[in-house]
Motif scaffolding. Sequence first.
Motif, PDB file in Angstrom:
ATOM      1  N   VAL A  31      12.783   4.527  -5.284  1.00 30.86           N
ATOM      2  CA  VAL A  31      11.463   4.840  -5.828  1.00 30.86           C
ATOM      3  C   VAL A  31      10.879   3.549  -6.378  1.00 30.86           C
ATOM      4  O   VAL A  31      11.507   2.860  -7.192  1.00 30.86           O
ATOM      5  N   LEU A  32       9.672   3.227  -5.904  1.00 28.29           N
ATOM      6  CA  LEU A  32       8.949   2.045  -6.362  1.00 28.29           C
ATOM      7  C   LEU A  32       7.702   2.468  -7.117  1.00 28.29           C
ATOM      8  O   LEU A  32       7.173   3.558  -6.878  1.00 28.29           O
ATOM      9  N   ASP A  33       7.212   1.611  -7.996  1.00 27.34           N
ATOM     10  CA  ASP A  33       5.953   1.894  -8.679  1.00 27.34           C
ATOM     11  C   ASP A  33       4.784   1.481  -7.781  1.00 27.34           C
ATOM     12  O   ASP A  33       4.992   1.002  -6.659  1.00 27.34           O
ATOM     13  N   LYS A  34       3.566   1.625  -8.271  1.00 29.00           N
ATOM     14  CA  LYS A  34       2.376   1.337  -7.458  1.00 29.00           C
ATOM     15  C   LYS A  34       2.228  -0.145  -7.121  1.00 29.00           C
ATOM     16  O   LYS A  34       1.483  -0.512  -6.231  1.00 29.00           O
ATOM     17  N   GLY A  35       2.981  -1.002  -7.788  1.00 28.81           N
ATOM     18  CA  GLY A  35       2.995  -2.429  -7.478  1.00 28.81           C
ATOM     19  C   GLY A  35       4.153  -2.804  -6.558  1.00 28.81           C
ATOM     20  O   GLY A  35       4.403  -3.971  -6.332  1.00 28.81           O
ATOM     21  N   ALA A  59       9.825   2.689   1.213  1.00 28.55           N
ATOM     22  CA  ALA A  59       9.044   2.970   0.010  1.00 28.55           C
ATOM     23  C   ALA A  59       7.931   1.936  -0.152  1.00 28.55           C
ATOM     24  O   ALA A  59       6.782   2.276  -0.449  1.00 28.55           O
ATOM     25  N   ARG A  60       8.259   0.659   0.066  1.00 30.26           N
ATOM     26  CA  ARG A  60       7.277  -0.416  -0.054  1.00 30.26           C
ATOM     27  C   ARG A  60       6.126  -0.210   0.939  1.00 30.26           C
ATOM     28  O   ARG A  60       4.953  -0.355   0.600  1.00 30.26           O
ATOM     29  N   THR A  61       6.467   0.144   2.158  1.00 30.97           N
ATOM     30  CA  THR A  61       5.447   0.367   3.186  1.00 30.97           C
ATOM     31  C   THR A  61       4.532   1.513   2.808  1.00 30.97           C
ATOM     32  O   THR A  61       3.307   1.424   2.969  1.00 30.97           O
ATOM     33  N   SER A  62       5.096   2.595   2.276  1.00 20.39           N
ATOM     34  CA  SER A  62       4.260   3.740   1.888  1.00 20.39           C
ATOM     35  C   SER A  62       3.317   3.382   0.744  1.00 20.39           C
ATOM     36  O   SER A  62       2.194   3.873   0.688  1.00 20.39           O
ATOM     37  N   VAL A  63       3.765   2.502  -0.159  1.00 20.35           N
ATOM     38  CA  VAL A  63       2.891   2.035  -1.240  1.00 20.35           C
ATOM     39  C   VAL A  63       1.788   1.140  -0.679  1.00 20.35           C
ATOM     40  O   VAL A  63       0.608   1.310  -0.987  1.00 20.35           O
ATOM     41  N   MET A  64       2.166   0.182   0.149  1.00 21.76           N
ATOM     42  CA  MET A  64       1.204  -0.798   0.665  1.00 21.76           C
ATOM     43  C   MET A  64       0.115  -0.162   1.527  1.00 21.76           C
ATOM     44  O   MET A  64      -1.036  -0.594   1.501  1.00 21.76           O
ATOM     45  N   PHE A  65       0.477   0.860   2.291  1.00 20.26           N
ATOM     46  CA  PHE A  65      -0.498   1.519   3.153  1.00 20.26           C
ATOM     47  C   PHE A  65      -1.025   2.828   2.556  1.00 20.26           C
ATOM     48  O   PHE A  65      -1.894   3.470   3.145  1.00 20.26           O
ATOM     49  N   ARG A 108      -4.112   9.941  -7.371  1.00 21.22           N
ATOM     50  CA  ARG A 108      -4.023   8.479  -7.466  1.00 21.22           C
ATOM     51  C   ARG A 108      -2.593   8.019  -7.190  1.00 21.22           C
ATOM     52  O   ARG A 108      -1.632   8.617  -7.675  1.00 21.22           O
ATOM     53  N   LEU A 109      -2.462   6.946  -6.443  1.00 24.34           N
ATOM     54  CA  LEU A 109      -1.163   6.380  -6.116  1.00 24.34           C
ATOM     55  C   LEU A 109      -0.448   5.910  -7.377  1.00 24.34           C
ATOM     56  O   LEU A 109      -1.019   5.178  -8.184  1.00 24.34           O
ATOM     57  N   ILE A 110       0.816   6.355  -7.540  1.00 22.07           N
ATOM     58  CA  ILE A 110       1.626   5.872  -8.661  1.00 22.07           C
ATOM     59  C   ILE A 110       2.945   5.272  -8.185  1.00 22.07           C
ATOM     60  O   ILE A 110       3.701   4.730  -8.979  1.00 22.07           O
ATOM     61  N   GLY A 111       3.224   5.375  -6.874  1.00 25.94           N
ATOM     62  CA  GLY A 111       4.468   4.803  -6.373  1.00 25.94           C
ATOM     63  C   GLY A 111       4.766   5.243  -4.961  1.00 25.94           C
ATOM     64  O   GLY A 111       3.904   5.766  -4.253  1.00 25.94           O
TER      65      GLY A 111
END
Length: 132
Positions: A31-35, A59-65, A108-111
């Motif tokens: 689990v990553l945060d929104k950053g 997880a990073r890809t899902s946040v970035m996109f 809103r995106l949180i992670g």
Amino acid sequence: MPDITLAHAQELIAAADRAGREAGVKAVFAVLDKGANLVAFARTDGAWLASNELAVAKARTSVMFEAPTAGLAAPIQIGQPALHFDHIHAGGLLLVGGGVPIVDDDGRLIGGLGVSGGAPEQDAAIAEAAIA
């Protein structure tokens, strides 16, 4: 902007672990945060070590996109240019099922949550079940 809490991240990992066990998949959960910073991580006993980096990359890809990674894995068409992020390195992205964005009650995106251990379809189903 709101951010994901450690308690929320741990709840998502517990839900993903339950879904993975029900599917018979030994998986890794990130689990990553929104950053795109790591908040929580867990590896099921016996899960492949390679899945550690894959779960984080999903997880990073899902946040970035701001989208599930399963939807980003467009089929390759012969003769057409293709966008590939399928290598893992620091800051790497992975366009394969198993990553989902995490949003708050207002959308809103949180992670992001990344799951790796089974087939991409299994990982995607486990991730979706965890955030449902």
